[in-house]
Design an enzyme around this catalytic site. Structure first.
Site, PDB file in Angstrom:
ATOM      1  N   ALA A  22       0.846  -1.195   0.000  1.00  0.00           N
ATOM      2  CA  ALA A  22       0.000   0.000   0.000  1.00  0.00           C
ATOM      3  C   ALA A  22       0.877   1.239   0.000  1.00  0.00           C
ATOM      4  O   ALA A  22       2.012   1.222   0.473  1.00  0.00           O
ATOM      5  CB  ALA A  22      -0.920   0.004   1.215  1.00  0.00           C
ATOM      6  N   GLY A  24       0.528   5.460   0.874  1.00  0.00           N
ATOM      7  CA  GLY A  24      -0.269   6.572   1.381  1.00  0.00           C
ATOM      8  C   GLY A  24       0.443   7.888   1.144  1.00  0.00           C
ATOM      9  O   GLY A  24       1.485   7.947   0.488  1.00  0.00           O
ATOM     10  N   GLY A  25      -0.127   8.954   1.703  1.00  0.00           N
ATOM     11  CA  GLY A  25       0.458  10.265   1.480  1.00  0.00           C
ATOM     12  C   GLY A  25       1.816  10.453   2.134  1.00  0.00           C
ATOM     13  O   GLY A  25       2.654  11.197   1.629  1.00  0.00           O
ATOM     14  N   VAL A  29       3.760   0.781   2.686  1.00  0.00           N
ATOM     15  CA  VAL A  29       3.755  -0.446   3.470  1.00  0.00           C
ATOM     16  C   VAL A  29       4.201  -1.593   2.576  1.00  0.00           C
ATOM     17  O   VAL A  29       3.660  -1.787   1.480  1.00  0.00           O
ATOM     18  CB  VAL A  29       2.368  -0.741   4.061  1.00  0.00           C
ATOM     19  CG1 VAL A  29       2.396  -2.057   4.841  1.00  0.00           C
ATOM     20  CG2 VAL A  29       1.919   0.390   4.982  1.00  0.00           C
ATOM     21  N   LYS A  44       6.365  -0.458   7.525  1.00  0.00           N
ATOM     22  CA  LYS A  44       5.798   0.843   7.197  1.00  0.00           C
ATOM     23  C   LYS A  44       6.952   1.825   7.110  1.00  0.00           C
ATOM     24  O   LYS A  44       7.556   2.179   8.118  1.00  0.00           O
ATOM     25  CB  LYS A  44       4.784   1.290   8.249  1.00  0.00           C
ATOM     26  CG  LYS A  44       4.135   2.630   7.916  1.00  0.00           C
ATOM     27  CD  LYS A  44       3.022   2.961   8.900  1.00  0.00           C
ATOM     28  CE  LYS A  44       2.330   4.263   8.522  1.00  0.00           C
ATOM     29  NZ  LYS A  44       1.209   4.577   9.444  1.00  0.00           N
ATOM     30  N   ASP A 139      -9.140   7.699  13.382  1.00  0.00           N
ATOM     31  CA  ASP A 139      -9.329   7.382  11.959  1.00  0.00           C
ATOM     32  C   ASP A 139      -9.953   6.000  11.804  1.00  0.00           C
ATOM     33  O   ASP A 139      -9.456   5.153  11.060  1.00  0.00           O
ATOM     34  CB  ASP A 139      -7.985   7.457  11.230  1.00  0.00           C
ATOM     35  CG  ASP A 139      -8.139   7.674   9.729  1.00  0.00           C
ATOM     36  OD1 ASP A 139      -9.215   8.127   9.297  1.00  0.00           O
ATOM     37  OD2 ASP A 139      -7.181   7.401   8.985  1.00  0.00           O
TER      38      ASP A 139
END
Length: 284
Positions: A22, A24-25, A29, A44, A139
């Site tokens: 994955a 993200g901003g 990961v 991560k 979140d």
């Protein structure tokens, strides 16, 4: 299909990233191999070693390191990749679990009331533990709930809460910024207003997640700004086909006033009682 792995060096002399899972901003990961123990883990890796990234890294380490619960992914190690001295990158080594996000399951098809109830109970039980330690997740979304099937005869799929990257300690001052604002469609009204948060904020978000599980529709769609501001004007729509007692529970969880929402322990208790009643009405 997973993206090809980015070139990441061996970390701490033992963790070898080999597949990007994955992006993200502020982080990526990877699935990685722990060459010392011969097992797969998750890495991560933060996008850069800027002051903001290091601060976020230290926050996540401090939060995760203090949590020991079956509903929370365990942190195994941490460090900073300084293979490029001008671009140091902090990273976390996290337990790797095989499963689907709740978002993926909702995209694949409708869930049964039993499945939704089990997610509700397990996430609420995890939040009770997290909140008791002074931590607010901030979140809670379908993407941050992983449903894991252990594949044995007496096991069942279990929901686990992931990504504490923007979690805060409830007793510490809070600063809302664009990067740490959470996912707009699931923010609590007090998050939108930039107020000091309490554990009730996570309850509101979980309420929206459960509502979406029944309706398969995001309660507050639109652009991030439109989605966030709409909940200041109205409560989420509650279709008539959401069954009791889930309807009443979700309505209580999504009260605008955080003081009127149930605690995580109350949600877990209500979910457990609803599941028990559902089993009692099943045909023999």
């Amino acid at each position: 299909m997973s993206k090809p792995a980015a070139p990441v060096p061996l970390l701490l002399g033992r963790y070898r990233p080999n597949q990007l899972l994955a992006r993200g901003g502020s982080s990526m990961v990877f699935r990685a191999r722990d060459e010392n123990l011969g097992r797969d883990v998750a890495v991560k890796l933060f996008s850069s070693g800027s002051d903001d990234d290091v601060a976020r890294f230290r926050t996540e380490v401090s939060v995760l390191a203090g949590l020991r619960h079956h509903g929370v992914l365990s942190i195994l190690d941490a460090g900073v990749d300084d293979s490029s001295p001008r671009d140091p990158r902090p990273f976390l080594i996290i337990e790797l679990v095989e499963g689907d996000t709740l978002r993926a399951l909702l995209s694949a098809g409708p869930l049964t009331t039993r499945q939704i109830g089990e997610v509700a109970f397990e996430v609420a039980e995890t939040l009770e533990y997290v909140h008791a330690r002074g931590v607010i997740h901030r979140d809670v979304t379908p993407t941050n709930i992983m449903v894991v099937d252990y594949g044995t005869r007496f096991s069942r799929p279990r929901a686990r809460l992931t990504d504490f990257g923007i979690a805060i300690h409830a007793t510490r001052p809070q600063e809302i910024t664009e990067e740490t604002f959470g996912t707009a469609a699931y923010l609590s009204p007090e998050q939108v207003r930039g107020e000091i948060l309490t554990p009730a904020s996570d309850i509101y978000s979980l309420g929206l997640v459960l509502l979406e599980c029944f309706t398969r529709t995001v309660a507050f769609p639109g652009s991030p700004v439109e989605s966030a501001l709409t909940r200041l004007e109205r409560d989420p729509d509650m279709p008539d086909d959401v069954p009791e007692p889930w309807r009443a529970l979700i309505l209580s969880m999504t009260q605008t006033d955080p003081r009127r929402r149930p605690s995580a322990a109350d949600v877990a208790t209500a979910a457990r009682e609803a599941l028990r009643a559902d089993r009692e009405h099943e045909p023999a």
